[in-house]
Enzyme design. Structure first.
Site, PDB file in Angstrom:
ATOM      1  N   LYS A 204       0.851  -1.222   0.000  1.00  0.00           N
ATOM      2  CA  LYS A 204       0.000   0.000   0.000  1.00  0.00           C
ATOM      3  C   LYS A 204       0.872   1.252   0.000  1.00  0.00           C
ATOM      4  O   LYS A 204       0.603   2.203  -0.739  1.00  0.00           O
ATOM      5  CB  LYS A 204      -0.889   0.002   1.232  1.00  0.00           C
ATOM      6  CG  LYS A 204      -1.574   1.322   1.505  1.00  0.00           C
ATOM      7  CD  LYS A 204      -2.444   1.311   2.721  1.00  0.00           C
ATOM      8  CE  LYS A 204      -1.700   1.518   3.997  1.00  0.00           C
ATOM      9  NZ  LYS A 204      -1.400   2.936   4.302  1.00  0.00           N
ATOM     10  N   ASN A 205       1.914   1.272   0.822  1.00  0.00           N
ATOM     11  CA  ASN A 205       2.683   2.500   0.997  1.00  0.00           C
ATOM     12  C   ASN A 205       3.656   2.768  -0.139  1.00  0.00           C
ATOM     13  O   ASN A 205       4.210   3.866  -0.230  1.00  0.00           O
ATOM     14  CB  ASN A 205       3.372   2.507   2.361  1.00  0.00           C
ATOM     15  CG  ASN A 205       2.329   2.601   3.476  1.00  0.00           C
ATOM     16  OD1 ASN A 205       1.162   2.941   3.220  1.00  0.00           O
ATOM     17  ND2 ASN A 205       2.714   2.267   4.684  1.00  0.00           N
TER      18      ASN A 205
ATOM     19  N   CYS B  83      -3.559  12.510  13.143  1.00  0.00           N
ATOM     20  CA  CYS B  83      -4.455  11.345  13.108  1.00  0.00           C
ATOM     21  C   CYS B  83      -4.264  10.603  14.432  1.00  0.00           C
ATOM     22  O   CYS B  83      -3.611  11.079  15.337  1.00  0.00           O
ATOM     23  CB  CYS B  83      -4.130  10.460  11.916  1.00  0.00           C
ATOM     24  SG  CYS B  83      -2.630   9.534  12.151  1.00  0.00           S
TER      25      CYS B  83
ATOM     26  N   ARG C 148       1.870  14.347  13.200  1.00  0.00           N
ATOM     27  CA  ARG C 148       2.334  14.098  11.831  1.00  0.00           C
ATOM     28  C   ARG C 148       2.462  15.385  10.989  1.00  0.00           C
ATOM     29  O   ARG C 148       1.784  15.568  10.000  1.00  0.00           O
ATOM     30  CB  ARG C 148       1.436  13.074  11.148  1.00  0.00           C
ATOM     31  CG  ARG C 148       1.365  11.773  11.949  1.00  0.00           C
ATOM     32  CD  ARG C 148       0.476  10.742  11.339  1.00  0.00           C
ATOM     33  NE  ARG C 148       1.137  10.091  10.193  1.00  0.00           N
ATOM     34  CZ  ARG C 148       0.559   9.107   9.500  1.00  0.00           C
ATOM     35  NH1 ARG C 148      -0.650   8.696   9.804  1.00  0.00           N
ATOM     36  NH2 ARG C 148       1.203   8.558   8.486  1.00  0.00           N
TER      37      ARG C 148
ATOM     38  N   ASP D 292       4.924   0.193  11.934  1.00  0.00           N
ATOM     39  CA  ASP D 292       3.627  -0.347  11.495  1.00  0.00           C
ATOM     40  C   ASP D 292       3.413  -1.789  11.941  1.00  0.00           C
ATOM     41  O   ASP D 292       2.339  -2.343  11.724  1.00  0.00           O
ATOM     42  CB  ASP D 292       3.504  -0.266   9.966  1.00  0.00           C
ATOM     43  CG  ASP D 292       3.357   1.158   9.502  1.00  0.00           C
ATOM     44  OD1 ASP D 292       3.482   1.412   8.292  1.00  0.00           O
ATOM     45  OD2 ASP D 292       3.144   2.045  10.354  1.00  0.00           O
TER      46      ASP D 292
ATOM     47  N   ARG E 254      -8.624   0.015   5.165  1.00  0.00           N
ATOM     48  CA  ARG E 254      -7.771   0.977   4.464  1.00  0.00           C
ATOM     49  C   ARG E 254      -6.530   0.299   3.892  1.00  0.00           C
ATOM     50  O   ARG E 254      -5.964   0.741   2.909  1.00  0.00           O
ATOM     51  CB  ARG E 254      -7.313   2.080   5.428  1.00  0.00           C
ATOM     52  CG  ARG E 254      -8.389   2.984   5.918  1.00  0.00           C
ATOM     53  CD  ARG E 254      -7.832   4.121   6.718  1.00  0.00           C
ATOM     54  NE  ARG E 254      -6.800   4.842   5.952  1.00  0.00           N
ATOM     55  CZ  ARG E 254      -6.255   5.983   6.372  1.00  0.00           C
ATOM     56  NH1 ARG E 254      -6.608   6.510   7.523  1.00  0.00           N
ATOM     57  NH2 ARG E 254      -5.347   6.598   5.642  1.00  0.00           N
TER      58      ARG E 254
HETATM   59  C1  EPZ Z   1       4.437   6.621   6.359  1.00  0.00           C
HETATM   60  O1  EPZ Z   1       3.792   7.700   7.012  1.00  0.00           O
HETATM   61  C2  EPZ Z   1       3.428   5.496   6.316  1.00  0.00           C
HETATM   62  N1  EPZ Z   1       2.256   5.923   5.548  1.00  0.00           N
HETATM   63  C3  EPZ Z   1       3.016   5.098   7.719  1.00  0.00           C
HETATM   64  O2  EPZ Z   1       2.182   3.941   7.600  1.00  0.00           O
HETATM   65  C4  EPZ Z   1       4.257   4.700   8.506  1.00  0.00           C
HETATM   66  O3  EPZ Z   1       3.883   4.442   9.842  1.00  0.00           O
HETATM   67  C5  EPZ Z   1       5.292   5.828   8.467  1.00  0.00           C
HETATM   68  O4  EPZ Z   1       5.590   6.182   7.095  1.00  0.00           O
HETATM   69  C6  EPZ Z   1       6.601   5.433   9.123  1.00  0.00           C
HETATM   70  O5  EPZ Z   1       7.126   4.311   8.468  1.00  0.00           O
HETATM   71  C7  EPZ Z   1       2.347   5.898   4.203  1.00  0.00           C
HETATM   72  O6  EPZ Z   1       3.360   5.558   3.631  1.00  0.00           O
HETATM   73  C8  EPZ Z   1       1.107   6.296   3.459  1.00  0.00           C
HETATM   74  P1  EPZ Z   1       6.950   9.718   8.276  1.00  0.00           P
HETATM   75  P2  EPZ Z   1       4.495   9.163   6.981  1.00  0.00           P
HETATM   76  O7  EPZ Z   1       6.916  10.991   7.513  1.00  0.00           O
HETATM   77  O8  EPZ Z   1       5.197   9.353   5.703  1.00  0.00           O
HETATM   78  C9  EPZ Z   1       7.771  13.010  11.605  1.00  0.00           C
HETATM   79  C10 EPZ Z   1       0.288   2.641   7.735  1.00  0.00           C
HETATM   80  O9  EPZ Z   1      -0.104   2.005   8.711  1.00  0.00           O
HETATM   81  N2  EPZ Z   1       7.704  13.989  10.508  1.00  0.00           N
HETATM   82  O10 EPZ Z   1       8.009   8.726   7.977  1.00  0.00           O
HETATM   83  O11 EPZ Z   1       3.466  10.158   7.388  1.00  0.00           O
HETATM   84  C11 EPZ Z   1       6.430  12.349  11.872  1.00  0.00           C
HETATM   85  O12 EPZ Z   1       5.649  13.129  12.750  1.00  0.00           O
HETATM   86  C12 EPZ Z   1       0.808   4.049   7.941  1.00  0.00           C
HETATM   87  O13 EPZ Z   1       0.352   2.199   6.564  1.00  0.00           O
HETATM   88  C13 EPZ Z   1       7.982  15.332  10.784  1.00  0.00           C
HETATM   89  O14 EPZ Z   1       8.262  15.699  11.927  1.00  0.00           O
HETATM   90  O15 EPZ Z   1       5.550   9.005   8.169  1.00  0.00           O
HETATM   91  C14 EPZ Z   1       6.837  11.036  12.491  1.00  0.00           C
HETATM   92  O16 EPZ Z   1       7.083  11.227  13.862  1.00  0.00           O
HETATM   93  C15 EPZ Z   1       0.569   4.546   9.355  1.00  0.00           C
HETATM   94  N3  EPZ Z   1       7.936  16.224   9.758  1.00  0.00           N
HETATM   95  C16 EPZ Z   1       8.154  10.701  11.786  1.00  0.00           C
HETATM   96  O17 EPZ Z   1       8.609  11.919  11.200  1.00  0.00           O
HETATM   97  C17 EPZ Z   1       7.627  15.852   8.472  1.00  0.00           C
HETATM   98  O18 EPZ Z   1       7.614  16.735   7.578  1.00  0.00           O
HETATM   99  C18 EPZ Z   1       8.023   9.664  10.678  1.00  0.00           C
HETATM  100  O19 EPZ Z   1       6.975  10.075   9.838  1.00  0.00           O
HETATM  101  C19 EPZ Z   1       7.345  14.496   8.213  1.00  0.00           C
HETATM  102  C20 EPZ Z   1       7.393  13.585   9.242  1.00  0.00           C
END
Ligand code: EPZ
Length: 430
Positions: A22-23, A117, A122, A305, A397
């Site tokens: 999915k991701n 969320c 996020r 995840d 989802r």
């Molecule tokens: C992706 O979310 C995945 N979603 C998430 O999977 C997954 O948990 C996550 O990566 C971590 O592997 C999709 O790919 C659609 P991040 P994403 O940006 O991209 C912080 C699922 O179950 N951050 O890697 O939103 C953030 O707050 C979902 O399939 C900032 O601070 O995650 C978090 O603490 C749930 N500033 C950390 O980085 C930013 O600009 C990692 O977030 C971006 C992120």
């Protein structure tokens, strides 16, 4: 309200075929609009999130054709609208990949600012910082992000935090920028590599995906291609954890074992037998699981995840375990539900202190988010008695045919939408 009804106690046994990631799909579907002809994508998981992304893509004027249930064709040449409606972002945050794709291709885009969320606030500051570094002006107004660039040029961008989303969004925005871009401190998940490989199949010049540094030479155009998405690491891991949780014997087929190494290693540490083959992994659950400590980290560390799923397994282990969530600030909401099933877990900040019990009991439950929902289903499958899991839209989802795949492994589970069906299920398995 649709719900899953489960009769616990049956071990999961048999083979299950894993679908597309999915991701990876969400970044690839968004990137497909950048090509100047039709892109065919196979092994697209048929789940709510990809469905919403395809609606968002149609919403801006691209043509989407569903060839088979897991294959789509996308042609973005007819895009007339660079505004992605709020409704799509509200339904899936990853609609913001259209920001990177539209900015990269048309130098202009407006997308609603995603909210937080269930698992955390996020923010997307790293995405916006990267767009600005490429020469775009990015303004936030009335909950919308407006990005526009007279000229997109290469840049050297260092991410303050490792972010899957920001890494993908900046590969999209930079792959047609004028010049050379370096992305540092990037995410290295398998889905990052898959998106980079897809963009390269369309004619992009992206190197280093899967390492800490990604180097991009901007190209003038991206052409059509045919691409197949990698298997879903987290769907596979969820079923592997299910074998441990239900004392079962499950083989996940159509996987890349390398992507599952950290999950396989943890399950083996907990006493499971893990047998890897070229495209499958077999997990035989231990009689009594051993306790272990887990800390979620960016890939190749233990995936956040998979945190709820492994915590359910540890809640049944013979001893105490520590689970530390280092990626999101609020990813233990499901623990309250698990404790209602008889688990003994205490959460302090971003650490869960788990004292294993021998058996969980069925209960009325609500899925708090996608992965925790799947984990609660696995807990219900191992528990004594009946469980009912509501808010299953979260689970739908990211898991295609979740009930069908579980029933194929011997699970007593059904999706019900009224009391009559629930009573019938309970009578059948009383
Ligand atoms: C992706 O979310 C995945 N979603 C998430 O999977 C997954 O948990 C996550 O990566 C971590 O592997 C999709 O790919 C659609 P991040 P994403 O940006 O991209 C912080 C699922 O179950 N951050 O890697 O939103 C953030 O707050 C979902 O399939 C900032 O601070 O995650 C978090 O603490 C749930 N500033 C950390 O980085 C930013 O600009 C990692 O977030 C971006 C992120």
């Amino acid at each position: 309200m649709d719900a899953y009804i489960v009769k616990g106690g049956a071990p999961l046994k048999g083979m299950v075929t894993i679908g597309g990631a999915k991701n990876a799909a969400l970044g690839i579907l968004a990137g497909a609009i950048m090509a100047d002809s039709t892109v065919s994508i196979d092994n697209v998981p048929n789940v709510r999130d990809t469905g919403v992304m395809l609606q968002a893509i149609e919403g801006i004027g691209a043509k989407v054709q569903h060839v088979y249930s897991n294959s789509v064709q996308i042609n973005g040449t007819g895009i007339t609208n660079i505004d992605v409606e709020y409704d799509y972002i509200r339904r899936i945050r990853a609609s913001y990949y259209l920001l990177g794709a539209l900015l990269g291709k048309y130098h202009e885009a407006s997308v609603a600012l995603p909210g937080g969320c269930a698992i955390g606030s996020r923010p997307i500051d790293q995405h916006l910082k990267g767009f600005r570094a490429l020469g775009a002006s990015v303004d936030l107004d009335h909950g919308m992000i407006y990005a526009k660039a007279e000229h997109l040029h290469g840049a050297h961008i260092y991410f303050d935090v490792v972010s899957v989303g920001a890494t993908i969004n900046l590969m999209l925005a930079a792959c047609m920028a004028d010049g050379y871009t370096v992305l540092e401190n990037v995410a290295k998940e398998p889905h990052i590599v898959d998106v980079a490989n897809f963009l390269n199949a369309m004619g992009a010049d992206i190197r280093g995906a899967g390492t800490d540094v990604i180097r991009i030479n901007g190209v003038r155009r991206l052409h059509g291609t045919t691409y197949s998405i990698i298997p879903d690491q987290i769907e596979a891991g969820t079923f592997m954890a299910g074998a441990a949780i239900t004392h079962g014997d499950v083989t996940v087929n159509n996987v890349i074992p390398k992507h599952l190494e950290c999950i396989s290693a943890k399950l083996a540490e907990m006493g499971c037998t893990v047998i890897e083959d070229d495209e499958s992994v077999r997990v035989i659950g231990a009689e009594r699981l051993r306790p272990a400590n887990v800390k979620t980290l960016p890939y190749p560390g233990f995936p956040t995840d998979m945190q709820p799923q492994i915590t359910v397994a540890l809640s049944l282990a013979d001893g105490s375990s520590l689970v530390t969530e280092s990626i999101f600030e609020n990813r233990f909401k499901y623990v309250d539900e698990l404790n209602r099933m008889g688990a003994h877990i205490q959460v302090e900040g971003n650490t869960a202190y788990v004292t294993g019990v021998s058996q969980l009991t069925g209960a009325q439950l609500a899925a708090p988010d996608l992965r925790a929902g799947a984990a609660l289903v696995m807990a219900a499958l191992s528990a004594d008695g009946f469980s009912k899991i509501e808010d299953i839209h979260f689970i739908q989802r990211g898991y295609e045919d979740f009930v069908g795949k579980l029933r194929g492994l011997g699970a007593k589970i059904e999706e019900v939408d009224d009391d009559y069906k629930e009573r019938k299920f309970k009578l059948r398995y009383a």
